[in-house]
Design a protein around this motif. Structure first.
Motif: not given
Length: 665
Positions: A535, A544, A546, A548, A607, A609, A619, A621, A649
C-alpha cells in the motif's frame, strides 16, 4: 521502510576486461540440435518453460507455515541473459505481415560512413579499438544497408526474432507497426570525429588541428540521400533513421572511460586523438572526462522527423528515438550529477533508462551489432501510452470524484497483454499538494507540480522480460513533458547498495543514488513479508493505493486486484462486513491455518483491514465486492486461539470480530 529486499543474484559486480578480452561475443547463435526450419522463430529461440511454471508464489506452495502471497524477486539487469525472455501468450507481433490496426509507419533507414570510418561490420572480427565487430564481420559495403534493415526489422537468428516492428506492435497492442526501407551507404564529406565532437557534449574541447568539429550529421546525411534518390522518393517516408558507421558515445563513454582507466591521465595513446597536441581524454556528457576515442563518436538523438544512431545502438535506441519523433520527451536524470538526483522512471520506461534493457544490462551496450544491453527495451509507461494514443482501456478517476464515490476496487492486467484493464489514471484536480522539497539538497525530491497518479502492472514477458521485476508500478505524472514528468513511486527508497563495476585499480564503484538501477526494487507487491510494500498513502494529496491480490491464469497472464480511495470521503454507500469463525488443525511443523469467510454486507465494493494479535497474516487488507464473500488467512503457532477483526477502510465503524481456533490433531 523495514521490508527486507530479496535478490536473484548473489552479486552485481561487473568486472570488464575492456581490452583484448572484448573479443568475446554475446550469445547470439541459435540453440544447438536439429530444428525444423519451418518452426517459427518464436518457438525456436527462447526457453520452452512458460512463465506460470516458474511463478514465485507457486514455487513456495507446499512449504510449512505461512508464505508470502507475492514475494519480490527482483533481478538486476546486469545478470540477465536471453534465457530471461518470455513470450506474450497468444501473440506473434514480430510477424512482418501483421500490420498496425491504426497505422504502420513507413521509415527510411539511411546509412552513412566516413573517409576514416567504414562500417564496422565490414571489418574483421574484433579489429577495432573497441573490440568490434562481434558475431558479424567482413560484409561487403554494399551489403550493409540490407544487413541492418534485416537486423532491425526482420525476424532472424542474430536478433533472435525480435524487431522494431515487434516492439511497437507489442507496446501498442497491435495499433502501431513499422516498415523500413534501406538506403546508402553514403560517405560523408568529413571524418567521423568532426561530427561526433560537438559543442554540447565536449564543451568545445578535443577538436584536432585543421579539422572542423561540431558538424551537423543530419544535414549532410540528408543531403547525400536526397542527391541519390530525390525529394519525391524521400517524401514517401514518414520518418528517417540515419545510421552512422562506428560506435555511439552513449554506449562507450563509461566503458572506455572510467571503467578502463583510473584517471584521465591514464588514457593510453591508442585511445587518444590524431593530434599529439591534444590530451588522450576529452569532455563528455555526464562526467568530466572519457577517452578521446569514446568522445569522438556521435550521441543518438532525434529532431525534425529523423533520428541519428550508430552501429552500437541497440534496437531499443531506435524505439526510444522514434518515441521522440512521435512527440514524447526524455525523462531521465544525470546519474552522476552534483548535487545527486534520483532517476525519474528508471528501467520501467522506454524514455527513461528502460532503453538500456537487454541481456547484460547497461555496460554491454558497446557491442556491434547491438545484441545485448539496449536490445530489448521496456514498454512505455501508462502516461506515455496515453499521450501516444496506445494505452488501451484505462480507468480514469479524479481525486474529487473518489471523495464523492468512495473506494474503487478493480483488477489491472499486465501491460504487455491486451486484455482487461491496462491501468488507472487518477487526476489530481486542484493540483499537486505535496509539500515543497529541494532537489538541490534532497536526491529523492520529486520536484512537485504533478497532475496525476498512474497505476499499471508490469510482468517480465515480451519486451518487459528484461525489466527487473513483476508487480504493480505506481507513478506521479505531469501532462506536459517537463522532466521529470514521470516519477516512479519507489517501494524501497533506501540505497540499493550494489556494486556497479570495479575500477581498473580494483576499487569497487557502488551504484550512485542517481543510478536507474536503484529503482529495480520499486514495484509494489501484494501481501505481507514480500520484500516490498502492498500500500501507498499520499497524505498531502489525500489518496490511498492498495495492492490487494495477485493472479496468474492458466495462460500465464498476470493481473492484480488493486484499490484506490480518497482520504477525504467514503461516498454515500452503506458499509458493512460479516466474518465467521474457523477451526484449524496443526501441521507437522506446528502451524495451524484458518480460512476466515468474510462477507461484504455493504452496498459497494470495499477494502477491509485484518488484525489478529498473536497470529501471522499473509495479507492484512482484502478487497470484496458487495454481497460477495472472500477469505482471510490466519496462521497460528504456539497459541490456540486468535481474535480476528475485519474493519472497513471506508468506514471504521463497520467492523466484524470472529475467531481462529486451533484444534488438536
Amino acid at each position: 521502510m523495514t521490508s527486507a529486499r530479496r535478490l536473484v543474484s548473489a552479486t552485481s559486480i561487473v568486472v570488464l576486461a575492456l581490452a583484448g578480452a572484448f573479443s568475446a561475443s554475446p550469445a547470439s547463435a541459435a540453440p544447438g540440435g536439429d530444428v525444423d526450419p519451418d518452426t517459427p522463430w518464436r518457438m525456436r529461440h527462447w526457453p520452452q518453460t512458460q512463465p506460470w511454471q516458474v511463478d514465485e508464489a507457486v514455487a513456495l506452495s507446499g512449504r510449512s507455515g505461512p508464505q508470502p502471497v507475492d514475494p519480490q524477486r527482483y533481478e538486476l539487469p546486469d545478470t540477465m541473459t536471453w534465457d530471461d525472455y518470455r513470450a506474450v501468450p497468444g501473440t506473434n507481433w514480430a510477424d512482418p505481415a501483421v500490420r498496425g490496426s491504426e497505422r504502420t509507419f513507413n521509415g527510411a533507414l539511411v546509412l552513412v560512413d566516413y573517409p576514416n570510418q567504414p562500417f564496422v561490420v565490414t571489418q574483421p572480427a574484433n579489429s577495432t579499438i573497441f573490440g568490434n565487430p562481434s558475431g558479424v564481420q567482413n560484409l561487403a559495403r554494399a551489403d550493409a544497408p540490407r544487413f541492418y534493415r534485416d537486423f532491425l526489422n526482420q525476424p532472424g537468428e542474430l536478433n533472435r526474432g525480435h524487431t522494431i516492428h515487434e516492439y511497437w506492435m507489442e507496446d501498442s497492442n497491435g495499433r502501431f507497426g513499422i516498415d523500413l526501407s534501406a538506403f546508402g551507404v553514403y560517405q560523408m564529406p568529413a571524418d567521423s570525429h568532426e561530427y561526433g565532437i560537438e559543442a554540447q557534449m565536449q564543451r568545445g574541447q578535443g577538436c584536432p588541428a585543421g579539422d572542423t568539429c561540431n558538424r551537423n550529421l543530419r544535414t549532410d546525411a540528408r543531403a547525400a540521400w536526397i542527391a541519390a534518390v530525390g525529394e519525391t522518393e524521400a517524401a514517401k517516408y514518414d520518418f528517417v533513421f540515419f545510421l552512422s558507421a562506428g560506435q555511439d558515445e552513449s554506449a562507450t563513454w563509461q566503458e572506455f572511460g572510467q571503467m578502463k582507466f583510473t584517471t584521465k591521465e591514464d588514457v593510453t595513446d591508442d585511445f587518444g586523438p590524431p593530434d599529439d597536441a591534444l590530451p588522450n581524454w576529452n569532455a563528455t556528457r555526464y562526467v568530466e572526462w572519457t577517452s578521446w576515442q569514446a568522445s569522438a563518436a556521435i550521441w543518438p538523438n532525434a529532431s525534425q522527423g529523423s533520428s541519428l544512431q550508430a552501429e552500437s545502438s541497440g534496437m531499443s535506441t531506435y524505439a526510444h528515438e522514434f518515441s521522440h519523433i512521435l512527440g514524447v520527451g526524455d525523462n531521465y536524470n544525470n546519474p552522476y550529477s552534483v548535487p545527486a538526483r534520483r532517476d525519474y522512471s528508471g528501467p520501467w520506461e522506454m524514455l527513461s533508462r528502460g532503453t538500456f534493457n537487454g541481456p547484460g544490462g547497461p555496460h554491454s551496450r558497446w557491442l556491434i551489432p547491438g545484441t545485448a544491453g539496449s536490445s530489448m527495451g521496456a514498454q512505455h509507461m501508462l502516461r506515455n501510452k496515453m499521450k501516444l494514443g496506445i494505452a488501451g482501456d484505462v480507468l480514469r478517476l479524479s481525486r474529487a470524484a473518489l471523495a464523492d464515490s468512495g473506494v474503487v476496487v478493480t483488477r489491472v492486467t499486465a501491460r504487455a497483454v491486451d486484455q482487461g484493464l491496462s491501468g488507472i489514471n487518477v487526476t489530481l484536480d486542484g493540483g499537486d499538494r505535496s509539500p515543497a522539497c529541494d532537489a538541490a539538497t534532497d536526491p529523492l525530491c520529486d520536484g512537485g507540480g504533478y497532475d496525476n497518479y498512474t497505476l499499471e502492472v508490469v510482468d517480465r514477458m515480451g519486451f518487459d522480460s528484461f525489466t527487473p521485476d513483476s508487480g504493480v508500478l505506481l507513478a506521479k505524472t505531469k501532462n506536459a513533458d517537463a522532466a521529470p514528468f514521470i516519477w516512479t513511486i519507489d517501494a524501497n527508497p533506501q540505497d540499493i547498495d550494489k556494486v556497479d563495476f570495479v575500477r581498473p585499480d580494483g576499487t569497487p564503484q557502488m551504484m550512485t543514488i542517481g543510478d536507474y538501477r536503484q529503482l529495480s526494487d520499486a514495484l509494489l507487491h501484494a501481501g505481507t513479508n514480500s520484500g516490498s510494500e502492498f500500500e501507498y498513502v499520499d497524505t498531502a494529496n489525500r489518496l490511498h493505493f492498495y495492492v490487494l491480490n495477485r493472479h496468474r491464469n492458466s495462460k500465464g497472464i498476470l493481473s492484480y486486484d488493486v484499490a484506490v480511495r480518497s482520504l477525504d470521503g467514503a461516498g454515500p454507500s452503506t458499509r458493512g462486513v460479516k466474518a465467521y469463525p474457523a477451526l484449524a488443525r496443526p501441521d507437522r511443523s506446528g502451524w495451524s491455518r484458518c480460512t476466515i469467510p468474510v462477507r461484504n454486507t455493504g452496498r459497494a465494493a470495499d477494502v477491509f483491514r485484518i488484525t489478529a494479535p498473536g497470529a501471522t497474516l499473509p495479507r492484512t487488507v482484502i478487497g470484496v465486492q458487495p454481497g460477495r464473500t472472500a477469505t482471510a488467512e490466519v496462521w497460528l503457532k504456539n497459541t490456540r486461539r486468535a481474535t480476528v477483526t475485519l474493519t472497513s477502510e471506508s468506514n471504521p465503524a463497520a467492523r466484524a470480530t470472529t475467531s481462529c481456533t486451533a484444534v488438536r490433531a
